[in-house]
Design a protein around this motif. Structure first.
Motif, PDB file in Angstrom:
ATOM      1  N   GLU A  17       0.841  -1.219   0.000  1.00 13.28           N
ATOM      2  CA  GLU A  17       0.000   0.000   0.000  1.00 13.28           C
ATOM      3  C   GLU A  17       0.861   1.249   0.000  1.00 13.28           C
ATOM      4  N   CYS A  18       2.048   1.128   0.588  1.00 13.87           N
ATOM      5  CA  CYS A  18       2.954   2.279   0.691  1.00 13.87           C
ATOM      6  C   CYS A  18       4.005   2.299  -0.420  1.00 13.87           C
ATOM      7  N   ARG A  19       4.511   1.108  -0.791  1.00 11.47           N
ATOM      8  CA  ARG A  19       5.672   1.055  -1.679  1.00 11.47           C
ATOM      9  C   ARG A  19       5.381   0.472  -3.061  1.00 11.47           C
ATOM     10  N   GLY A  20       4.120   0.079  -3.303  1.00 12.93           N
ATOM     11  CA  GLY A  20       3.769  -0.467  -4.611  1.00 12.93           C
ATOM     12  C   GLY A  20       3.999  -1.968  -4.706  1.00 12.93           C
ATOM     13  N   LYS A  21       3.801  -2.492  -5.916  1.00 12.92           N
ATOM     14  CA  LYS A  21       3.870  -3.945  -6.144  1.00 12.92           C
ATOM     15  C   LYS A  21       5.310  -4.446  -6.185  1.00 12.92           C
TER      16      LYS A  21
ATOM     17  N   LEU B 232      -6.124  -9.119  -4.076  1.00 10.00           N
ATOM     18  CA  LEU B 232      -5.944  -7.679  -4.295  1.00 10.00           C
ATOM     19  C   LEU B 232      -4.899  -7.454  -5.373  1.00 10.00           C
ATOM     20  N   ASN B 233      -5.158  -6.464  -6.192  1.00  2.51           N
ATOM     21  CA  ASN B 233      -4.172  -6.104  -7.217  1.00  2.51           C
ATOM     22  C   ASN B 233      -3.768  -4.657  -6.990  1.00  2.51           C
ATOM     23  N   PHE B 234      -2.528  -4.436  -6.599  1.00  4.48           N
ATOM     24  CA  PHE B 234      -2.069  -3.081  -6.278  1.00  4.48           C
ATOM     25  C   PHE B 234      -1.595  -2.386  -7.563  1.00  4.48           C
ATOM     26  N   THR B 235      -2.407  -1.445  -8.049  1.00  5.86           N
ATOM     27  CA  THR B 235      -1.981  -0.734  -9.263  1.00  5.86           C
ATOM     28  C   THR B 235      -0.988   0.367  -8.904  1.00  5.86           C
TER      29      THR B 235
ATOM     30  N   SER C 169      -1.524   3.399  -2.286  1.00  2.57           N
ATOM     31  CA  SER C 169      -2.650   4.215  -1.807  1.00  2.57           C
ATOM     32  C   SER C 169      -2.249   5.047  -0.588  1.00  2.57           C
ATOM     33  N   ARG C 170      -1.170   4.656   0.062  1.00  2.00           N
ATOM     34  CA  ARG C 170      -0.701   5.407   1.249  1.00  2.00           C
ATOM     35  C   ARG C 170       0.805   5.609   1.108  1.00  2.00           C
ATOM     36  N   ASP C 171       1.197   6.339   0.066  1.00  2.00           N
ATOM     37  CA  ASP C 171       2.632   6.409  -0.245  1.00  2.00           C
ATOM     38  C   ASP C 171       3.410   7.218   0.793  1.00  2.00           C
TER      39      ASP C 171
ATOM     40  N   LEU D  17      13.992   2.057   1.827  1.00  2.00           N
ATOM     41  CA  LEU D  17      12.821   1.181   1.792  1.00  2.00           C
ATOM     42  C   LEU D  17      12.521   0.694   0.378  1.00  2.00           C
ATOM     43  N   ASN D  18      13.552   0.569  -0.440  1.00  2.00           N
ATOM     44  CA  ASN D  18      13.373   0.002  -1.779  1.00  2.00           C
ATOM     45  C   ASN D  18      12.951  -1.462  -1.634  1.00  2.00           C
ATOM     46  N   LEU D  19      11.911  -1.857  -2.365  1.00  2.00           N
ATOM     47  CA  LEU D  19      11.436  -3.243  -2.265  1.00  2.00           C
ATOM     48  C   LEU D  19      12.489  -4.241  -2.729  1.00  2.00           C
ATOM     49  N   ASN D  20      13.339  -3.817  -3.637  1.00  2.00           N
ATOM     50  CA  ASN D  20      14.407  -4.690  -4.132  1.00  2.00           C
ATOM     51  C   ASN D  20      15.649  -4.487  -3.268  1.00  2.00           C
ATOM     52  N   PRO D  21      16.019  -5.486  -2.442  1.00  2.00           N
ATOM     53  CA  PRO D  21      17.156  -5.295  -1.522  1.00  2.00           C
ATOM     54  C   PRO D  21      18.468  -4.960  -2.240  1.00  2.00           C
ATOM     55  N   GLU D  22      18.582  -5.400  -3.498  1.00  2.00           N
ATOM     56  CA  GLU D  22      19.819  -5.114  -4.247  1.00  2.00           C
ATOM     57  C   GLU D  22      19.938  -3.625  -4.588  1.00  2.00           C
TER      58      GLU D  22
END
Length: 312
Positions: free
Chosen positions: A206-210, A249-252, A255-257, A288-293
Motif C-alpha cells: 500500500e505504501c511502496r507499490g507492487k 488484491l491487485n495493487f496498481t 494508496s498510502r505512499d 525502503l526500496n522493495l528490491n534489496p539489491e
C-alpha cells in the motif's frame, strides 16, 4: 524473554554500569556467549568508540547466569518518542543527528560482516543528554554467512519484505529496519503495522507499490501470499465470524505512499525546512526500496544530502 537488565554500581570503579543477566539455561547461555563474541569483534574494529555500538566492558557468571556488563546509558528511542514526541514525532534536526549515528553503527556492522537482525527503536539507547545514541541488543545478531531463510527474523513491524517472502537476504534487512525507525521518529507513528506476515506485505505494498515478478519468483514463501498469476492473497479476519477470509488484491499504485504520509508533518514549515523534508523523504525512499539489491548501503546513506546537509 531471554534476559533482564539492571543498573548497578561498579564498586571498584565507582561508576554506573548496566548488567544484562541471561536466563539460566544452556541454550540461552550459548546464545549469550555468541553475542559476547560479536560485541568483542565490533569493539576491536572500533577502538576509538566512534561507531555508536554499545560497549561490553566484561562478563562474569553468577549462580549459573551469564552476566554481561555494559556501559551505562539512559532511555531507548521508543521512550524518547513517548516522552518528547508522542504521536507527533521529534524534529527533523534531531532525526538527522540520530540517523547519522545509526548509519555509522550499520557501517561498522557491515565492515565486520555482522547482521543485527533486530533493529527497532527499543534497541537503540541514548545517553543522559540524549545527543548520543548506541545500537544495543545484539542477541539476534549473526555473521552474514549464517543467514538461514526463516520468515520470523526481526520484530514484525521492522521486518524487511525479503525475510517474509523467503528470499536470501543480507545487510539490506538492517537498512530497511532503520528506514522504518526513522519514519517513526519523525512522525511518532509506526510505518507498517500488519498483524501477520501476510498483512505486513499488504501494508508494505500500500505504501511502496507492487513487487516485481522477478523478485516474487525468487520467493520461497511466495505461494503463501500470492496466487499463480502473482496477485496478492490478502488473508483477513472476518469481523463477524472471526474466521480467515482470502481477498485477492491487485495493487496498481500505492494508496498510502511515503511522501503523502510524511508531508502531513509539513504544515508550518518554511521553504528551507520543506527542502530538508524532501531530502529526508528521498533518503527513506532509498532505505525502503522493495528490491534489496537496490536499497542504499550505510555508506551511501552517510553521503546522502539529508545527512551531509548538501542542498539537492
Amino acid at each position: 524473554m531471554f534476559s533482564g537488565v539492571v543498573r548497578a554500581t561498579d564498586q571498584k570503579l565507582g561508576k554506573l554500569a548496566a548488567i544484562k543477566i541471561i536466563r539460566n539455561n544452556e541454550s540461552m547461555k550459548k546464545a549469550g556467549l555468541k553475542e559476547v563474541d560479536i560485541l568483542q569483534k565490533l569493539a576491536n574494529a572500533d577502538p576509538d568508540d566512534k561507531k555508536h555500538l554499545v560497549r561490553l566492558e566484561r562478563i562474569f557468571e553468577h549462580k549459573g547466569h551469564l552476566c554481561m556488563v555494559f556501559e551505562n546509558l539512559s532511555i531507548n528511542l521508543r521512550e524518547v518518542l513517548k516522552k518528547f514526541g508522542r504521536d507527533v514525532g521529534i524534529n527533523l534536526k534531531a532525526v538527522r543527528a540520530y540517523a547519522q549515528q545509526m548509519f555509522l553503527g550499520l557501517s561498522l556492522l557491515r565492515k565486520c560482516n555482522v547482521l543485527h537482525a533486530d533493529l527497532k527503536p527499543d534497541n537503540v539507547l541514548v545517553n543522559e543528554a540524549r545527543n548520543v545514541l548506541k545500537i544495543c541488543d545484539l542477541g539476534s545478531a549473526s555473521d552474514a554467512s549464517e543467514n538461514e531463510i526463516t520468515p520470523y527474523l526481526v520484530s514484525r513491524f521492522y521486518r524487511a519484505p525479503e525475510i517474509i517472502l523467503g528470499i536470501p537476504y543480507d545487510f539490506g534487512i538492517d537498512v530497511w529496519s532503520i528506514g522504518c525507525t526513522l519514519f517513526e521518529l519523525f512522525t511518532g507513528k509506526i510505518l507498517f503495522t500488519g498483524r501477520s506476515n501476510n498483512q505486513m506485505l499488504r501494508a508494505i505494498m500500500e505504501c511502496r507499490g507492487k513487487f516485481s515478478h522477478k523478485v516474487l519468483r525468487k520467493a520461497e514463501f511466495g505461494r503463501q501470499h500470492f496466487d499463480d498469476l502473482l496477485n496478492f492473497r490478502s488473508i483477513e479476519k472476518d469481523k463477524l465470524t472471526g474466521k480467515d477470509l482470502v481477498r485477492v488484491l491487485n495493487f496498481t499504485k500505492p494508496s498510502r505512499d511515503l511522501r503523502s504520509r510524511l508531508m502531513t508533518n509539513a504544515k508550518d514549515m518554511d521553504d528551507v525546512e520543506l527542502k530538508e523534508l524532501s531530502s529526508f523523504i528521498d533518503l527513506l525512499d532509498r532505505c525502503l526500496n522493495l528490491n534489496p539489491e537496490k536499497r542504499c548501503t550505510p555508506v551511501e546513506a552517510l553521503k546522502h544530502p539529508f545527512i551531509t546537509r548538501v542542498k539537492i
